[in-house]
Write a protein that holds these residues in place. Structure first.
Motif, PDB file in Angstrom:
ATOM      1  N   ASP A   1       0.761  -1.026  -0.058  1.00  0.00           N
ATOM      2  CA  ASP A   1       0.118  -0.108   0.181  1.00  0.00           C
ATOM      3  C   ASP A   1       0.937   1.381  -0.179  1.00  0.00           C
ATOM      4  N   GLU A   2       1.955   1.392   0.792  1.00  0.00           N
ATOM      5  CA  GLU A   2       2.772   2.402   0.882  1.00  0.00           C
ATOM      6  C   GLU A   2       3.281   2.866  -0.643  1.00  0.00           C
ATOM      7  N   ASN A   3       4.129   1.797  -1.137  1.00  0.00           N
ATOM      8  CA  ASN A   3       4.779   1.903  -2.418  1.00  0.00           C
ATOM      9  C   ASN A   3       3.698   2.446  -3.623  1.00  0.00           C
ATOM     10  N   ALA A   4       2.526   1.872  -3.140  1.00  0.00           N
ATOM     11  CA  ALA A   4       1.718   2.486  -4.159  1.00  0.00           C
ATOM     12  C   ALA A   4       1.266   3.952  -3.871  1.00  0.00           C
ATOM     13  N   PHE A   5       1.037   4.365  -2.702  1.00  0.00           N
ATOM     14  CA  PHE A   5       0.878   5.614  -2.421  1.00  0.00           C
ATOM     15  C   PHE A   5       1.863   6.598  -2.817  1.00  0.00           C
ATOM     16  N   ASN A   6       2.950   6.043  -2.737  1.00  0.00           N
ATOM     17  CA  ASN A   6       4.135   6.907  -3.025  1.00  0.00           C
ATOM     18  C   ASN A   6       4.249   7.124  -4.498  1.00  0.00           C
ATOM     19  N   LYS A   7       3.631   6.073  -5.400  1.00  0.00           N
ATOM     20  CA  LYS A   7       3.472   6.306  -6.789  1.00  0.00           C
ATOM     21  C   LYS A   7       2.277   7.309  -7.223  1.00  0.00           C
ATOM     22  N   GLY A   8       1.562   7.798  -6.049  1.00  0.00           N
ATOM     23  CA  GLY A   8       0.549   8.478  -6.716  1.00  0.00           C
ATOM     24  C   GLY A   8      -0.944   7.976  -6.660  1.00  0.00           C
ATOM     25  N   VAL A   9      -0.856   6.837  -6.136  1.00  0.00           N
ATOM     26  CA  VAL A   9      -2.475   5.968  -6.023  1.00  0.00           C
ATOM     27  C   VAL A   9      -2.962   6.376  -4.667  1.00  0.00           C
ATOM     28  N   GLU A  10      -4.292   6.746  -4.845  1.00  0.00           N
ATOM     29  CA  GLU A  10      -5.190   6.936  -3.488  1.00  0.00           C
ATOM     30  C   GLU A  10      -5.516   5.572  -3.155  1.00  0.00           C
ATOM     31  N   VAL A  11      -4.959   4.781  -2.386  1.00  0.00           N
ATOM     32  CA  VAL A  11      -5.049   3.279  -1.956  1.00  0.00           C
ATOM     33  C   VAL A  11      -6.551   2.963  -1.741  1.00  0.00           C
ATOM     34  N   LYS A  12      -6.942   3.791  -0.832  1.00  0.00           N
ATOM     35  CA  LYS A  12      -8.303   3.459  -0.364  1.00  0.00           C
ATOM     36  C   LYS A  12      -9.369   3.562  -1.344  1.00  0.00           C
TER      37      LYS A  12
END
Lengths: 341, 347
Positions: free
Chosen positions: B237-248
């Protein structure tokens, strides 16, 4: 040329098509009815009562399995049935083979015990007129009394297939039987019926709340004296022990299973009055791919005889079979090899 | 091997699988068109392409029964494959599928409710309502199930394993509800409910096919366009967030889209299990986990699998036809067990 004749026939068919309201309240346009198929539990039985088995052009696989518990299947000659192409597996809920229906092109599909959604699907896929008959409350009908629905279904089918006189005479016979049975005077005893077939063979705790043969004689299933329930029920053995019927009628279909149950729980079953006093009486099979209407009446006579009425069950059974299967009744009854009536 | 060569090899592999699946689908469609009550009649191909005159009943069988059924197989398989790939990607769990998230069971409950409870009450006798009430309730129940999963997860954290556990819990709850209804209803309704759950493609018609296409295209486009988000999520999740994905938000969006895909298929045709689980795994085995290829090819693979399964269901025990749902579960259940075992070993 063939196409022109076919088109003419189809056009003629639509000219003579008439609208009927079936037992589910659907309006159906029906023309000629010389080629028939029957779908679902009990549909072919009602057709056979009216002699429509000779117009069959296809049959469900399940109907090819002959059994002494199913008089109408025994009545239809095996050779005639074997040659008929299959139109599906048969059995409640299962869809027919619609390609087979389209290939056979029957004039009419007669159903009973088939869900309305399925009926509509079959109608929209095949464009063949399809009507629903009914066996009453236990089987998705709306009327309280099962027999009323059966009589209406017979008359409707008779009217559609131009066999109304036959249907009327059978319904008149049924009504006459109802009247005679109601007038019998019987000993007042607590009665119960067990082993009623329901989706296959069942044991002593499988029963009908408003068992039609009881209803015909003005009797009540003693386990359900205080209730307004309807149709088939599985009960707790405890409830049966509490009600403790004086006579237990055992459906021929469930007889072997009940004997096995008895061997397993001897002490428990022996505490029932009916077992203590050997008041266990076998009656003919009631349900087998829906209700055997002819047997329903024979059972009523068997019960009446069990409750002290002076009646000749065998003679009555022959009369009933003769009415349901004209000119073949006595022969069919002997063919079925039922236990002595 | 240079990066360029590797890239080329990967593209070739993707294209190869795409071509293979497309050809398989065409072959299966053809086989579906020429098989029926009479078995597989190769000669009927001539009638299909107009080289031999066909009788009225043949074209009726073709257009009223075989073609809608085959197209339904293709579309339902695509919807389920797509939905499975998306769910497995977004939940980072190889066992996620419409089945394991309880969505199919919820649809089953909705259908049972419509068949049993609604038939007892006369809400409306409008023909369209009578035709669609089961599908509407099945669809509605699936959506309710998905919303419940999201709602529960909202409280305990939107992390994959809570979503799956919530799904399993809700699945059994809905299943219990169906059994409760079935126990108390009449024979005819119980049979109708039971056969509904088996999954049967023969109910297909123009309306159901159209509705499925309407759901498939936007879902496919949305999920395919988001392929990089799935890839980013694969590393946490954190990696995705860092790449600009609003995970939730992304997770909610994907679950809703996948639910819509499953719900529309299940609502019309009943429960067809395991296609959503098998299709993405099969593609992953060949191509790996890059979602750019996984998403569209899982859909194609699902379509091919269900088309094949339906053909097998009709031809294996010919002339007896098996509902396709039974056959897919036969294939799918051992695969699920295999996945469980192989995952256990890896740990």
């Amino acid at each position: 040329m063939e196409k022109i004749i076919l088109a003419c026939l189809l056009f003629a068919g639509t000219l003579f098509a008439q609208s009927y309201t079936d037992m589910l309240g659907r309006n159906v346009e029906i023309g000629t009815t010389s080629r028939l198929v029957f779908l679902g539990p009990g549909a072919l039985r009602l057709g056979t009562y009216l002699g429509l088995n000779t117009r069959l052009v296809g049959i469900e696989k399940i109907e090819k399995e002959s059994s002494f518990l199913s008089p109408y299947r025994t009545f239809m000659s095996a050779e005639a049935i074997d040659k008929l192409p299959l139109i599906g597996p048969g059995g409640p809920g299962k869809m027919p083979d619609m390609e087979a229906l389209l290939t056979l092109q029957p004039d009419l599909i007669v159903t009973s015990f088939v869900d309305q959604n399925q009926i509509e699907t079959i109608a929209s896929k095949t464009h063949i007129p399809i009507i629903a008959l009914s066996y009453g409350a236990s089987y998705g009908g709306t009327e309280e009394k099962n027999l009323e629905e059966v009589k209406k279904s017979l008359l409707l089918l008779g009217e559609i297939t131009q066999t109304l006189p036959r249907a009327q005479s059978l319904v008149a016979f049924i009504e006459n039987q109802e009247k005679t049975l109601r007038s019998l005077s019987l000993e007042k005893k607590r009665v119960y019926v067990g082993g009623v077939g329901y989706k296959g063979v069942q044991g002593l705790t499988s029963t009908e709340v408003d068992y039609p043969p009881f209803a015909l004689l003005g009797l009540k299933n003693c386990v359900f004296e205080q209730t307004k329930l309807k149709g088939h029920r599985f009960i707790e053995l405890e409830a049966l022990l509490k009600s403790d019927p004086e006579i237990i009628f055992v459906d021929l279909f469930g007889q072997t299973k009940i004997q096995e149950e008895y061997q397993e729980h001897k002490a428990l079953y022996d505490s029932l009055s009916a077992y203590k006093t050997a008041q266990l009486k076998t009656v003919l099979g009631y349900n087998y791919y829906s209700t055997n209407i002819e047997n329903l009446f024979v059972i009523a006579w068997q019960i009446a005889s069990g409750l002290g009425a002076k009646v000749e069950v065998k003679a009555e059974a022959e009369k009933i079979y003769e009415a349901f299967y004209p000119q073949h009744g006595a022969k069919l009854l002997s063919q079925l090899q039922y236990p002595p009536l | 091997m240079s990066l360029h060569l590797l890239y080329r090899k990967r593209t070739l592999k993707r294209f190869g699988l795409f071509a293979f699946l497309s050809l398989t689908i065409i072959l299966l469609l053809w086989l579906n068109m020429i098989s029926g009550t009479g078995g597989v009649v190769v000669r009927d191909t001539l009638k299909l392409i107009g080289l031999e005159p066909s009788s009225g009943s043949f074209s009726m069988i073709l257009f009223s029964i075989r073609l809608p059924r085959a197209l339904a197989g293709l579309l339902v398989g695509m919807l389920l494959g797509l939905s499975g790939a998306a769910m497995q990607g977004v939940l980072r769990n190889p066992l996620a599928s419409p089945f394991t998230l309880g969505i199919s069971q919820a649809a089953g409950f909705g259908a049972a409710f419509a068949i049993i409870a609604l038939s007892a009450s006369d809400i409306s006798t409008h023909p369209l309502w009578l035709k669609l009430n089961i599908a509407l309730f099945a669809f509605g129940a699936s959506i309710v199930c998905a919303l419940l999963i999201l709602w529960i997860s909202h409280f305990v954290g939107m992390i994959p394993h809570t979503l799956i556990l919530a799904g399993v819990g809700l699945g059994s709850l809905f299943h219990a509800g169906t059994m409760f209804l079935q126990y108390f209803t009449s024979d005819i309704n119980a049979a109708a409910t039971l056969f509904w759950t088996f999954g049967d493609l023969s109910k297909a018609n123009a309306m159901t096919l159209g509705a499925m296409v309407l759901f498939l295209i936007p879902s496919l486009l949305y999920l395919w366009a988001s392929h990089w988000k799935f890839d980013a999520l694969a590393f946490g999740d954190e990696n995705a967030f860092n790449k600009g994905v609003e995970v939730k938000r992304f997770r909610i969006g994907v679950i809703l889209f996948s639910t819509l895909c499953t719900a529309i298929a299940v609502a019309f045709f009943g429960i067809i299990g395991f296609i959503g689980l098998i299709a993405p795994h099969a593609v992953r085995l060949v191509l790996g986990s890059a979602h750019g290829a996984l998403i569209p090819l899982s859909a194609l693979c699902g379509g091919a699998l269900l088309l094949g399964a339906d053909l097998a269901a009709r031809m294996l025990l010919h002339p007896v036809t098996l509902p396709v749902g039974i056959l897919t579960s036969f294939i799918g259940a051992p695969l699920l067990l295999y996945l469980l075992v192989s995952q256990g070993r890896r740990r």
